[in-house]
Scaffold this motif. Structure first.
Motif, short mmCIF file in Angstrom:
data_model
loop_
_atom_site.label_atom_id
_atom_site.label_comp_id
_atom_site.label_asym_id
_atom_site.label_seq_id
_atom_site.Cartn_x
_atom_site.Cartn_y
_atom_site.Cartn_z
N VAL A 138 0.88 -1.17 0.00
CA VAL A 138 0.00 0.00 0.00
C VAL A 138 0.91 1.21 0.00
CG1 VAL A 138 -1.81 -1.20 1.28
CG2 VAL A 138 -0.11 0.15 2.53
N LEU A 139 0.38 2.33 -0.40
CA LEU A 139 1.20 3.53 -0.39
C LEU A 139 0.99 4.25 0.93
CD1 LEU A 139 3.04 4.24 -2.64
CD2 LEU A 139 1.38 5.97 -3.41
N GLU A 140 2.06 4.31 1.74
CA GLU A 140 1.99 5.02 3.01
C GLU A 140 2.65 6.36 2.78
OE1 GLU A 140 4.35 3.23 6.09
OE2 GLU A 140 3.23 4.23 7.68
N GLY A 141 1.87 7.39 2.52
CA GLY A 141 2.45 8.64 2.05
C GLY A 141 3.06 8.37 0.69
N TRP A 142 4.39 8.56 0.61
CA TRP A 142 5.07 8.29 -0.66
C TRP A 142 5.65 6.88 -0.67
CZ3 TRP A 142 10.07 6.71 -0.11
CH2 TRP A 142 10.61 6.91 1.18
N MET A 143 5.62 6.23 0.51
CA MET A 143 6.41 5.01 0.67
C MET A 143 5.62 3.74 0.35
SD MET A 143 8.20 3.64 4.14
CE MET A 143 9.39 4.96 4.35
N PRO A 144 6.15 2.91 -0.55
CA PRO A 144 5.49 1.63 -0.79
C PRO A 144 5.66 0.75 0.44
CG PRO A 144 7.34 1.97 -2.31
CD PRO A 144 7.39 3.06 -1.31
N HIS A 145 4.57 0.54 1.13
CA HIS A 145 4.61 -0.17 2.41
C HIS A 145 4.16 -1.60 2.15
CE1 HIS A 145 3.79 -0.10 6.94
NE2 HIS A 145 3.35 -1.28 6.54
N LYS A 146 5.06 -2.55 2.40
CA LYS A 146 4.75 -3.94 2.09
C LYS A 146 3.85 -4.54 3.15
CE LYS A 146 7.74 -3.92 -1.34
NZ LYS A 146 7.78 -2.52 -1.77
N ILE A 147 2.85 -5.28 2.67
CA ILE A 147 2.03 -6.05 3.60
C ILE A 147 2.61 -7.46 3.58
CG2 ILE A 147 -0.29 -6.85 4.16
CD1 ILE A 147 0.13 -3.76 4.19
N MET A 148 3.07 -7.89 4.75
CA MET A 148 3.85 -9.12 4.80
C MET A 148 3.12 -10.24 5.53
SD MET A 148 7.51 -7.37 5.70
CE MET A 148 6.90 -5.97 6.58
N TYR A 311 13.51 -0.22 22.48
CA TYR A 311 13.09 -1.47 21.86
C TYR A 311 11.95 -1.24 20.87
CZ TYR A 311 16.01 -3.97 25.18
OH TYR A 311 17.08 -4.44 25.88
N THR A 312 11.04 -0.34 21.26
CA THR A 312 9.95 0.01 20.36
C THR A 312 10.53 0.55 19.05
OG1 THR A 312 8.52 0.49 22.22
CG2 THR A 312 7.91 1.50 20.13
N GLY A 313 11.51 1.45 19.18
CA GLY A 313 12.15 2.02 17.99
C GLY A 313 12.80 0.94 17.15
N MET A 314 13.54 0.05 17.79
CA MET A 314 14.26 -0.99 17.06
C MET A 314 13.29 -1.93 16.34
SD MET A 314 17.07 -2.26 16.04
CE MET A 314 18.59 -1.89 16.91
N THR A 315 12.19 -2.28 17.00
CA THR A 315 11.25 -3.21 16.38
C THR A 315 10.58 -2.58 15.16
OG1 THR A 315 10.87 -4.05 18.61
CG2 THR A 315 9.36 -4.81 16.90
N ILE A 316 10.24 -1.32 15.28
CA ILE A 316 9.65 -0.63 14.13
C ILE A 316 10.67 -0.58 12.99
CG2 ILE A 316 8.78 1.59 13.30
CD1 ILE A 316 7.42 1.92 16.02
N ALA A 317 11.94 -0.36 13.36
CA ALA A 317 13.00 -0.34 12.34
C ALA A 317 13.10 -1.69 11.65
CB ALA A 317 14.33 0.03 12.99
N GLU A 318 13.02 -2.76 12.43
CA GLU A 318 13.10 -4.10 11.83
C GLU A 318 11.93 -4.37 10.89
OE1 GLU A 318 15.48 -6.65 15.26
OE2 GLU A 318 13.34 -6.29 15.50
N TYR A 320 10.30 -2.13 9.09
CA TYR A 320 10.50 -1.44 7.81
C TYR A 320 11.68 -2.01 7.02
CZ TYR A 320 6.76 1.90 8.54
OH TYR A 320 5.52 2.47 8.68
N ARG A 321 12.67 -2.52 7.75
CA ARG A 321 13.79 -3.16 7.05
C ARG A 321 13.29 -4.35 6.25
NH1 ARG A 321 18.72 -5.57 10.51
NH2 ARG A 321 17.07 -6.88 11.36
N SER A 389 16.89 -6.58 -0.27
CA SER A 389 17.71 -6.31 0.92
C SER A 389 17.18 -5.09 1.66
CB SER A 389 19.15 -6.07 0.50
OG SER A 389 19.21 -4.92 -0.32
N GLY A 390 17.55 -5.00 2.89
CA GLY A 390 17.17 -3.85 3.70
C GLY A 390 18.21 -3.65 4.78
N SER A 391 18.15 -2.52 5.47
CA SER A 391 19.18 -2.30 6.49
C SER A 391 18.66 -1.43 7.64
CB SER A 391 20.40 -1.63 5.87
OG SER A 391 20.06 -0.36 5.37
N ILE A 392 19.27 -1.66 8.78
CA ILE A 392 19.10 -0.74 9.91
C ILE A 392 20.48 -0.26 10.31
CG2 ILE A 392 18.42 -0.47 12.32
CD1 ILE A 392 16.50 -2.80 11.95
#
Ligand SMILES: Nc1ncnc2c1ncn2[C@@H]1O[C@H](COP(=O)(O)OP(=O)(O)OP(=O)(O)O)[C@@H](O)[C@H]1O
Ligand SMILES: [Mg+2]
Lengths: 592, 440
Positions: A138-148, A311-318, A320-321, A389-392
């Motif tokens: 889905v498009l989250e703003g400009w970002m293609p947000h994957k539904i996984m 931890y909340t920040g890290m999990t959200i990062a994971e 999106y990664r 690939s993705g990264s944090i």
């Protein structure tokens, strides 16, 4: 049946609960105070007594209050709508809360159930999938947000159905997948994940092999941070940790930035709330807020939630990664998180380690840093040959007590992080910002052959050599200055003065950078290369001076022109004029 | 405090330590207040039906049959317009002989402002003191302490700043204030005709030290009333926060908590942050600005109290005696206002940031030159000029007795540059140099 319990003891935010059934470590429970539910996390269990840390003030709480255990750990909610939000440490949406003051027990939903998203299929019926596989976007703003496929799904699945392209709500079922035993499972756009458990839905984690551009010269040029790498910035108060992180958050070459304000000042996050919706991302022209999510648990907010916030920040990062994005996670300050651990550990009367921090602090810190990284996902690119690939990339700050780097948090972090950006009090005092000490700081990535290759390929063949040379020159400059201080201006050969002043040129032109100047605040790699070459050409020039007294004014003037150049748009007429001026100045004094 | 019908009364104390007493009681809320033979106490620990109370004025002479009355509420303050002009003790009781205040009762140490409801501080607070306005500009909603050795005139400077700050209300929280200093504040505010805008919560050296712990929360509860409900600009003065922290350590030591650095409790950072973070700019124009004093011992800022403070506040103002000019100055090296960049060059003249930085850089060069001199080396011409500049800079700008507007401060800066340096030695943007370089 869910386990219930009753409060039997209260010491600040440590609440002891007698449970009537099974309880697990880190399980979440709610303390049912009249009218408000206080959320708490189990941190120790002895017999039927669960020791919980409450994420709220316990004022007025009484023994005998009912408690309800939730049978899950502290979780975040993952789905479209996280981008650009401002959350507290427990992922409550701060904007949804009513009133000016935070109310105890006011838990707000992180996502909007009613939000509608334009869904596009990625997976086809019959595809083999597993946790983290992309079913659609889905498009989250400009970002293609994957539904996984939710991360909690274990094993292999086959896609049974995916909804047609169209508009759906967050909790609508968008796909059905079948597990190996033939059972069907519905997938919505929303899933939950316990924050303290790393999301491992990826194929492999190679060593970082490219750099993440931050726009900060003393980082990019001297000690680059790798994409998927880790770094930390220790420094005494006022040395510039937060300004540096904010600069990086504005200019870094990342798809998404997660800023975790962990136990620091509220006004600093207000600055982000105020400025990020206005400021532009220099690369995309979009507003910075469009790629940013803020997790904020400022110093006056409850201590236990402070620990949760990183931890909340890290999990959200994971999360999106896993969508194949380049995520930059910033945490300011990880010391406050360590202090939160210390406060709890002391209240539980655990055997203290150094400086009364918990014994397992080094392990906690290194486990956290280990969650960063560049990963190849299980998801294959459309061509089916290469993996996505993705990264944090993680950059944390450390606030050492008394500015002394020999304290447990700094030492533990040093073992976990690969880049060390030590802020130096003397540099800060003399306003040589950013105050990163060029001699003590390091980037281990510079030693990685794959990074060296990358730099040679993307910047220039001689880049790594030049950078090493510059570091040597800075060291020599420091030695020369020490000699001058010991022996006096006229007690040393002119050469020492030259060495000192040439190092000053590097310092003023490359290292120092004005975070508040609209142009100087960010420097592209191309510009950094140009300036480094230019400065090196000054360094390698043989100058002719008759007395040491001529050296100081000459270099002061030269540095002044260089600074004007730093304040000018790259390759603008002004920039080119200053370049000519520098050329003329060099020729004036060139030994023939 | 009067007893009312529904209050719970107990007379059997099971344990007494230096700071606390314990008894068996039920239905007691955490942080609830009680009186123990008339002395104010607060619940600090409940385990089963064992309740531990911290007695603010100490446990000396408390018998095991003392009368313990639980109040069913946390410490509170009655707020209203009538607070203005009044003097109170740590419990919020009048000490000026006046009547007690009627008003809405508010629990002290209440919740924090939701960060997304704050406004970015943006109003400059001019003080006339160049060491502040030029180098460390203050902004409403800021929190900043003076770092000073006990013999520095910090209370005088603070009173001066407060009076020039044009605040609607000034709230003084005095902790371990000597009686002389208490009278000093009273006089200064009285002479300035400002008493009706001042509210004071005072704990003097004669009062039990642990009572101090209530002072900041009392002062800030009053401040929140005026700033949030009345949209006023409130300035809170807290002096001396080192004595506040000392009281924290007394309590935690007596309660056998594991001390961290400098025998301070491990929660010092959070304890101080709860106070300082009450500084805020509300969207409706009200604001709370906190100016505090943290006394140092022997100038040591690495001690846990100033260190934790520095990590919390938005800068610090460092007072130091400059022997060159025989005056107290605001030291430009260790002092910092982190909110200055929100206003300098925006609400003040465009050349402000660069003049400020250039002058401090030269002042640093002068310090190096001085070291060189002390080590017995000859000075070069540049060194000599920096020393001359430093003297003028210290005298005309840094000294705390300077009182001019910001444009004049900047002009003075340019004059000093012009007297001692060439344009190219400053590293200031060309456009600014061309515009402001003093005409011969
Ligand atoms: N790159 C920079 N350019 C200009 N000024 C800077 C820079 N970095 C820091 N400063 C100055 O230093 C001040 C303090 O910086 P900052 O708030 O980042 O410190 P900090 O290390 O985060 O301190 P703390 O640990 O107390 O949070 C800033 O308000 C600013 O005045
Ligand atoms: Mg900071």
């Amino acid at each position: 049946m869910a386990t219930k319990g009753k409060v039997v003891g209260i010491i600040a935010n440590l609440v002891i609960v007698e449970a009537d059934g099974p309880v697990s470590q880190n399980e979440i429970c709610f303390i049912k105070m009249d009218g408000v539910d206080l959320m708490a996390e189990v941190i120790k269990i002895i017999g039927v007594k669960a020791y919980t840390q409450v994420f709220e003030s316990t004022r007025g709480l009484k023994v005998g209050t009912d408690v309800e255990f939730m049978s899950h750990m502290l979780e975040v909610t993952l789905g479209p709508g996280i981008l650009s939000r401002n959350y507290d440490g427990l992922q409550n949406d701060l904007d949804k809360m009513e009133g000016v003051f935070l109310k105890r027990g006011d838990y707000t939903a992180p996502l909007n159930d009613d939000a509608e998203w334009e869904f596009t299929q990625i997976a086809k019926v019959g595809n083999k999938v597993e946790a983290g596989s992309w079913l659609g976007e889905v498009l989250e703003g400009w970002m293609p947000h994957k539904i996984m496929v939710p991360f909690k799904f274990k094993g292999n699945y086959t896609v049974k159905s995916v909804v047609a392209n169209g508009t759906y709500k967050t909790k609508d079922v968008v796909a059905v997948v079948t597990d190996e035993s033939g059972k069907d499972h519905e997938v919505t756009m929303m899933q939950k994940w316990p924050v303290k458990v790393p999301i491992k839905a990826y194929n492999n984690k190679p060593r970082p092999f490219k750099i993440m551009e931050t726009g900060v010269r003393t980082i990019d040029t001297l000690n680059p941070l790798a994409e998927g790498g880790t770094g930390f910035v220790p420094g005494p108060f006022g040395a510039g940790k937060t300004v540096l992180q904010h600069a990086v958050s504005q200019q870094a070459d990342a798809d998404m930035i997660i800023i975790t304000a962990c136990g620091e000042r509220a006004n600093e996050v207000v600055e982000i709330f105020t400025e990020f919706p206005e400021l532009e991302d220099p690369r995309t022209g979009r507003k910075l807020m469009e790629r940013t999510t803020v997790i904020c648990n400022t110093s006056n907010m409850p201590v236990a939630a402070r620990e949760a916030s990183v931890y909340t920040g890290m999990t959200i990062a994971e999360y999106y990664r896993s969508m194949g994005l380049k995520v930059l996670l910033l945490a300011d300050s990880t010391s406050r998180w360590a202090q939160a651990l210390r406060e709890m550990s002391n209240r539980m009367e655990e055997l203290p380690g150094p400086d009364a921090f918990p014994m397992d602090l080094p392990a906690i810190i290194s486990n956290f840093y280990a969650r960063a990284g560049f990963v190849y996902l299980n998801q294959m690119k459309a061509d089916g040959k290469e993996a996505e690939s993705g990264s944090i990339t993680f950059l944390g700050t450390v606030s050492p007590a008394g500015g002394n780097l020999k304290e447990p948090v700094t030492e533990s972090t040093k073992k976990a992080a690969r880049c060390f950006y030590a802020l130096n009090q003397d540099r800060a005092d003399s306003k040589r910002y950013p105050a990163i000490d060029p001699i003590d700081s390091y980037s281990k990535y510079l030693e990685y052959p794959e990074i060296q290759e990358y730099l040679k390929k993307t910047i220039s063949e001689d880049w790594v050599e030049n950078v090493t040379m510059v570091k040597d020159y800075l060291l020599r400059g420091k030695e020369a200055s020490e000699q001058i201080n010991i022996l006096g201006d006229d007690g040393v050969p002119i050469d020492y003065h030259l060495r000192f002043w040439k190092a000053e040129v590097i310092d003023f032109v490359i290292l120092q950078q004005d975070a508040y100047d609209s142009i100087d605040k960010s420097s592209t790699l191309e510009r950094q290369k140009f300036m480094l070459d230019l400065v090196l050409s000054v360094y390698n020039t043989e100058f002719k001076f008759d007395s040491f007294e001529e050296v100081n004014p000459y270099f002061k003037a030269l540095i002044n022109t260089f600074k004007q150049m730093n304040y000018s748009e790259y390759q603008s007429d002004k920039f080119k004029n200053y370049l000519k001026e520098i050329d003329t100045k060099i020729n004036e004094r060139k030994a023939v | 405090m009067e007893t009312t019908a529904f209050q719970k009364i107990y007379t059997k104390i099971t344990q007494i330590t230096k700071a606390t007493c314990s008894l068996k009681a039920t239905g007691i809320g955490y942080e609830e207040i009680a009186t123990v033979n008339g002395r104010l106490a607060q619940v600090v620990k409940i385990q089963g039906d064992d309740v531990t109370l911290q007695i603010f004025s100490g446990t000396e002479g408390i018998p095991t049959n003392a009368e313990v009355i639980f109040m069913g509420k946390a410490p509170s303050l009655k707020v209203g317009e009538e607070l203005a002009g009044r003097f109170f003790n740590a419990y919020g009781e009048p000490i000026d002989g006046g009547p007690s205040v009627e008003g809405k009762e508010v629990e002290i140490g209440g919740p924090s402002v939701n960060p997304v409801r704050r406004k970015q501080p943006s109003d400059i607070i001019p003080t006339g003191i160049a060491g502040i306005d030029l180098n460390n500009t203050l902004v409403t909603g800021q929190k900043i302490p003076f770092f000073a050795d006990p013999d520095q005139p910090f209370n005088q400077v603070m009173a001066e700043v407060a009076l020039r700050a044009k605040a609607d209300k000034i709230i003084l929280g005095g902790m371990g204030l000597s009686n002389d200093d208490y009278l000093f504040f009273k006089n200064v505010f009285d002479n300035a005709g400002a008493l009706d805008r001042i509210i004071s919560f005072i704990n003097t050296t004669e009062d039990p030290p642990v009572e101090r712990l209530l002072i900041p929360d009392m002062a800030l509860t009053a401040a929140e009333y005026f700033a949030h409900e009345k949209n006023e600009k409130v300035l809170v003065l807290l002096t001396d926060m080192t004595l506040y922290a000392d009281a924290l350590s007394i309590v935690s030591n007596r309660m056998d908590q594991i001390p961290s650095k400098d025998s301070m409790p491990g929660s010092l950072y959070s304890d101080l942050a709860k106070i300082y973070e009450k500084a805020v700019q509300f969207p409706d124009g009200g604001s709370i600005t906190i100016i505090a004093v943290t006394t140092l011992s022997g100038g040591d800022i690495t001690h846990a109290i100033p260190d934790n403070t520095g990590y919390i506040t938005e800068g610090q103002l460092f007072l130091r005696r400059d022997t060159e000019i025989g005056k107290v100055i605001i030291d430009p090296f260790r002092s910092l206002s982190r909110l200055k960049q929100l206003v300098i060059g925006k609400q003040t003249r465009e050349d402000h940031p660069q003049v400020m930085n250039a002058a401090i850089r030269i002042f640093a060069d002068a310090a190096n030159a001085k070291t060189k001199l002390e080590n017995g080396f000859d000075l070069n011409d540049y060194d000599e000029r920096t020393l001359k500049f430093a003297k003028g800079y210290s005298h005309d700008l840094l000294a705390i007795d300077v009182n001019v507007d910001i444009d004049s401060m900047l002009d003075t800066g340019w004059r000093l540059f012009g007297e001692h340096f060439e344009k190219a030695e400053l590293g200031i943007k060309d456009e600014l140099v061309q515009k402001y370089w003093p005409k011969k």
